[in-house]
Design a protein around this motif. Structure first.
Motif, PDB file in Angstrom:
ATOM      1  N   ILE A  68      44.786 -52.590  -9.724  1.00  0.00           N
ATOM      2  CA  ILE A  68      43.617 -53.425 -10.016  1.00  0.00           C
ATOM      3  C   ILE A  68      42.517 -52.533 -10.569  1.00  0.00           C
ATOM      4  O   ILE A  68      41.779 -51.877  -9.833  1.00  0.00           O
ATOM      5  CB  ILE A  68      43.131 -54.171  -8.761  1.00  0.00           C
ATOM      6  CG1 ILE A  68      44.260 -55.022  -8.180  1.00  0.00           C
ATOM      7  CG2 ILE A  68      41.932 -55.052  -9.093  1.00  0.00           C
ATOM      8  CD1 ILE A  68      43.887 -55.749  -6.900  1.00  0.00           C
ATOM      9  N   ALA A  69      42.442 -52.484 -11.880  1.00  0.00           N
ATOM     10  CA  ALA A  69      41.459 -51.649 -12.568  1.00  0.00           C
ATOM     11  C   ALA A  69      40.886 -52.437 -13.738  1.00  0.00           C
ATOM     12  O   ALA A  69      41.534 -53.346 -14.270  1.00  0.00           O
ATOM     13  CB  ALA A  69      42.112 -50.359 -13.059  1.00  0.00           C
ATOM     14  N   ALA A  70      39.689 -52.088 -14.125  1.00  0.00           N
ATOM     15  CA  ALA A  70      38.984 -52.850 -15.155  1.00  0.00           C
ATOM     16  C   ALA A  70      39.515 -52.543 -16.554  1.00  0.00           C
ATOM     17  O   ALA A  70      39.849 -51.396 -16.859  1.00  0.00           O
ATOM     18  CB  ALA A  70      37.496 -52.546 -15.093  1.00  0.00           C
ATOM     19  N   PRO A  71      39.574 -53.560 -17.405  1.00  0.00           N
ATOM     20  CA  PRO A  71      39.906 -53.324 -18.811  1.00  0.00           C
ATOM     21  C   PRO A  71      38.670 -52.836 -19.559  1.00  0.00           C
ATOM     22  O   PRO A  71      37.552 -52.878 -19.030  1.00  0.00           O
ATOM     23  CB  PRO A  71      40.315 -54.725 -19.293  1.00  0.00           C
ATOM     24  CG  PRO A  71      39.437 -55.638 -18.483  1.00  0.00           C
ATOM     25  CD  PRO A  71      39.319 -54.982 -17.124  1.00  0.00           C
ATOM     26  N   ALA A  72      38.857 -52.395 -20.769  1.00  0.00           N
ATOM     27  CA  ALA A  72      37.719 -51.992 -21.599  1.00  0.00           C
ATOM     28  C   ALA A  72      36.887 -53.225 -21.936  1.00  0.00           C
ATOM     29  O   ALA A  72      37.420 -54.245 -22.375  1.00  0.00           O
ATOM     30  CB  ALA A  72      38.218 -51.326 -22.875  1.00  0.00           C
ATOM     31  N   ALA A  73      35.593 -53.139 -21.690  1.00  0.00           N
ATOM     32  CA  ALA A  73      34.721 -54.284 -21.951  1.00  0.00           C
ATOM     33  C   ALA A  73      33.281 -53.807 -22.062  1.00  0.00           C
ATOM     34  O   ALA A  73      32.931 -52.719 -21.589  1.00  0.00           O
ATOM     35  CB  ALA A  73      34.845 -55.316 -20.835  1.00  0.00           C
ATOM     36  N   THR A  74      32.444 -54.635 -22.675  1.00  0.00           N
ATOM     37  CA  THR A  74      31.021 -54.327 -22.812  1.00  0.00           C
ATOM     38  C   THR A  74      30.209 -55.595 -22.577  1.00  0.00           C
ATOM     39  O   THR A  74      30.752 -56.705 -22.534  1.00  0.00           O
ATOM     40  CB  THR A  74      30.695 -53.790 -24.221  1.00  0.00           C
ATOM     41  OG1 THR A  74      31.089 -54.773 -25.197  1.00  0.00           O
ATOM     42  CG2 THR A  74      31.422 -52.481 -24.499  1.00  0.00           C
ATOM     43  N   GLY A  75      28.909 -55.417 -22.418  1.00  0.00           N
ATOM     44  CA  GLY A  75      27.998 -56.550 -22.339  1.00  0.00           C
ATOM     45  C   GLY A  75      28.308 -57.504 -21.201  1.00  0.00           C
ATOM     46  O   GLY A  75      28.636 -57.097 -20.087  1.00  0.00           O
ATOM     47  N   GLN A  76      28.211 -58.796 -21.488  1.00  0.00           N
ATOM     48  CA  GLN A  76      28.442 -59.809 -20.470  1.00  0.00           C
ATOM     49  C   GLN A  76      29.896 -59.840 -20.014  1.00  0.00           C
ATOM     50  O   GLN A  76      30.182 -60.220 -18.875  1.00  0.00           O
ATOM     51  CB  GLN A  76      28.025 -61.183 -20.995  1.00  0.00           C
ATOM     52  CG  GLN A  76      26.521 -61.328 -21.183  1.00  0.00           C
ATOM     53  CD  GLN A  76      26.117 -62.734 -21.584  1.00  0.00           C
ATOM     54  OE1 GLN A  76      26.909 -63.663 -21.519  1.00  0.00           O
ATOM     55  NE2 GLN A  76      24.874 -62.886 -22.004  1.00  0.00           N
ATOM     56  N   THR A  77      30.797 -59.431 -20.881  1.00  0.00           N
ATOM     57  CA  THR A  77      32.203 -59.354 -20.475  1.00  0.00           C
ATOM     58  C   THR A  77      32.381 -58.288 -19.404  1.00  0.00           C
ATOM     59  O   THR A  77      33.091 -58.491 -18.416  1.00  0.00           O
ATOM     60  CB  THR A  77      33.101 -59.039 -21.685  1.00  0.00           C
ATOM     61  OG1 THR A  77      32.896 -60.025 -22.697  1.00  0.00           O
ATOM     62  CG2 THR A  77      34.571 -59.032 -21.281  1.00  0.00           C
ATOM     63  N   LEU A  78      31.705 -57.153 -19.576  1.00  0.00           N
ATOM     64  CA  LEU A  78      31.770 -56.091 -18.575  1.00  0.00           C
ATOM     65  C   LEU A  78      31.171 -56.559 -17.253  1.00  0.00           C
ATOM     66  O   LEU A  78      31.709 -56.263 -16.179  1.00  0.00           O
ATOM     67  CB  LEU A  78      31.043 -54.848 -19.078  1.00  0.00           C
ATOM     68  CG  LEU A  78      31.002 -53.654 -18.118  1.00  0.00           C
ATOM     69  CD1 LEU A  78      32.408 -53.188 -17.755  1.00  0.00           C
ATOM     70  CD2 LEU A  78      30.197 -52.510 -18.723  1.00  0.00           C
ATOM     71  N   ASP A  79      30.072 -57.290 -17.317  1.00  0.00           N
ATOM     72  CA  ASP A  79      29.469 -57.818 -16.085  1.00  0.00           C
ATOM     73  C   ASP A  79      30.456 -58.733 -15.358  1.00  0.00           C
ATOM     74  O   ASP A  79      30.619 -58.644 -14.133  1.00  0.00           O
ATOM     75  CB  ASP A  79      28.192 -58.598 -16.408  1.00  0.00           C
ATOM     76  CG  ASP A  79      27.045 -57.693 -16.841  1.00  0.00           C
ATOM     77  OD1 ASP A  79      27.092 -56.487 -16.521  1.00  0.00           O
ATOM     78  OD2 ASP A  79      26.114 -58.198 -17.490  1.00  0.00           O
ATOM     79  N   ALA A  80      31.107 -59.614 -16.106  1.00  0.00           N
ATOM     80  CA  ALA A  80      32.077 -60.528 -15.500  1.00  0.00           C
ATOM     81  C   ALA A  80      33.249 -59.759 -14.903  1.00  0.00           C
ATOM     82  O   ALA A  80      33.709 -60.052 -13.789  1.00  0.00           O
ATOM     83  CB  ALA A  80      32.578 -61.527 -16.543  1.00  0.00           C
ATOM     84  N   VAL A  81      33.724 -58.766 -15.627  1.00  0.00           N
ATOM     85  CA  VAL A  81      34.829 -57.936 -15.138  1.00  0.00           C
ATOM     86  C   VAL A  81      34.432 -57.221 -13.852  1.00  0.00           C
ATOM     87  O   VAL A  81      35.203 -57.169 -12.886  1.00  0.00           O
ATOM     88  CB  VAL A  81      35.252 -56.918 -16.221  1.00  0.00           C
ATOM     89  CG1 VAL A  81      36.106 -55.800 -15.617  1.00  0.00           C
ATOM     90  CG2 VAL A  81      36.017 -57.619 -17.336  1.00  0.00           C
ATOM     91  N   ASN A  82      33.225 -56.675 -13.816  1.00  0.00           N
ATOM     92  CA  ASN A  82      32.774 -55.948 -12.627  1.00  0.00           C
ATOM     93  C   ASN A  82      32.670 -56.862 -11.407  1.00  0.00           C
ATOM     94  O   ASN A  82      33.001 -56.456 -10.286  1.00  0.00           O
ATOM     95  CB  ASN A  82      31.422 -55.283 -12.899  1.00  0.00           C
ATOM     96  CG  ASN A  82      31.550 -54.041 -13.756  1.00  0.00           C
ATOM     97  OD1 ASN A  82      32.602 -53.404 -13.790  1.00  0.00           O
ATOM     98  ND2 ASN A  82      30.491 -53.689 -14.455  1.00  0.00           N
ATOM     99  N   ILE A  83      32.212 -58.080 -11.613  1.00  0.00           N
ATOM    100  CA  ILE A  83      32.124 -59.038 -10.506  1.00  0.00           C
ATOM    101  C   ILE A  83      33.520 -59.370  -9.988  1.00  0.00           C
ATOM    102  O   ILE A  83      33.776 -59.366  -8.776  1.00  0.00           O
ATOM    103  CB  ILE A  83      31.392 -60.315 -10.958  1.00  0.00           C
ATOM    104  CG1 ILE A  83      29.914 -60.004 -11.238  1.00  0.00           C
ATOM    105  CG2 ILE A  83      31.510 -61.414  -9.900  1.00  0.00           C
ATOM    106  CD1 ILE A  83      29.169 -61.120 -11.950  1.00  0.00           C
ATOM    107  N   MET A  84      34.436 -59.642 -10.898  1.00  0.00           N
ATOM    108  CA  MET A  84      35.805 -59.971 -10.505  1.00  0.00           C
ATOM    109  C   MET A  84      36.495 -58.784  -9.837  1.00  0.00           C
ATOM    110  O   MET A  84      37.233 -58.940  -8.860  1.00  0.00           O
ATOM    111  CB  MET A  84      36.597 -60.428 -11.729  1.00  0.00           C
ATOM    112  CG  MET A  84      36.099 -61.740 -12.326  1.00  0.00           C
ATOM    113  SD  MET A  84      36.853 -62.110 -13.932  1.00  0.00           S
ATOM    114  CE  MET A  84      38.568 -62.337 -13.453  1.00  0.00           C
ATOM    115  N   LEU A  85      36.234 -57.588 -10.359  1.00  0.00           N
ATOM    116  CA  LEU A  85      36.854 -56.387  -9.796  1.00  0.00           C
ATOM    117  C   LEU A  85      36.348 -56.125  -8.385  1.00  0.00           C
ATOM    118  O   LEU A  85      37.131 -55.792  -7.485  1.00  0.00           O
ATOM    119  CB  LEU A  85      36.563 -55.182 -10.694  1.00  0.00           C
ATOM    120  CG  LEU A  85      37.187 -53.848 -10.267  1.00  0.00           C
ATOM    121  CD1 LEU A  85      38.705 -53.921 -10.335  1.00  0.00           C
ATOM    122  CD2 LEU A  85      36.668 -52.712 -11.152  1.00  0.00           C
TER     123      LEU A  85
END
Length: 206
Positions: A68-85
């Motif tokens: 379970i690791a984050a994919p490459a992302a930026t901006g609001q996508t990164l925020d969403a990924v961080n919350i889910m992670l």
């Protein structure tokens, strides 16, 4: 600019394929991932978190947790990924039978750090994220306490020095009286050569 759905759904699909072993859960996630492409933004956010929770609850081993690791992302996508992670690691971290105290402590540190990052991302949502902020803070805190309890029950790690390189099966028998524990010995030692183990390595105390 909204979070990129393709990035998030592709991430969920990859995690589901790697971690979810129950056939019904896997099939259901596939259907839900396809359906999530066309729902409204609020429904998508809720559904993405729900699907991630199913994946996290499917974790059975430390290797699954590590996947379970984050994919490459930026901006609001990164925020969403961080919350889910943050949510996923908090749920998943309580599930494996951690083989040693250091491995459990590393998991706890990862859960804590990911939780802090996730909570910071939720904080940017303001009042709209109040409930999620409270829930994520709570689940991260509980997870860290549970992993601490698991760490207390896990075996400590000791340094083993042999003076000569030996096969892992021989060392497992000498240390534990059970050659079948060789695979676990290899994992803890981090050795890539099970037939010729290093002369100094970490091993479970019992």
């Amino acid at each position: 600019m909204a979070a990129d759905r393709d990035t998030i759904l592709s991430w969920l699909a990859d995690l589901a394929a790697a971690i979810v072993t129950d056939a019904e859960d896997a099939a259901d996630l596939g259907v839900r991932i396809d359906a999530a492409r066309t729902v409204d933004a609020a429904t998508f956010a809720s559904e993405a978190l729900s699907m991630m929770r199913v994946i996290a609850e499917s974790v059975d081993a430390p290797a699954d947790f590590d996947r379970i690791a984050a994919p490459a992302a930026t901006g609001q996508t990164l925020d969403a990924v961080n919350i889910m992670l943050g949510m996923a690691l908090a749920v998943a971290g309580c599930r494996p039978d951690w083989p040693s105290r250091p491995s459990a402590r590393r998991a706890r540190s990862r859960v804590s750090l990911a939780g802090d990052v996730a909570i910071a991302a939720v904080d940017q949502l303001g009042g709209e994220g109040a409930d999620l902020y409270a829930w994520l803070s709570s689940v991260t805190s509980v997870s860290c306490r549970v992993i601490s309890d698991l760490a207390a029950d896990a075996a400590p790690v000791v340094k083993v020095e042999t003076g000569v390189s030996l096969p892992s099966t021989v060392l497992a028998y000498q240390l534990y009286g059970d050659a079948n524990r060789a695979s676990g010995l290899i994992d803890i030692a981090g050795s890539a050569t099970p037939l010729v183990m290093p002369t100094l390595f970490d091993a479970l105390a019992s």
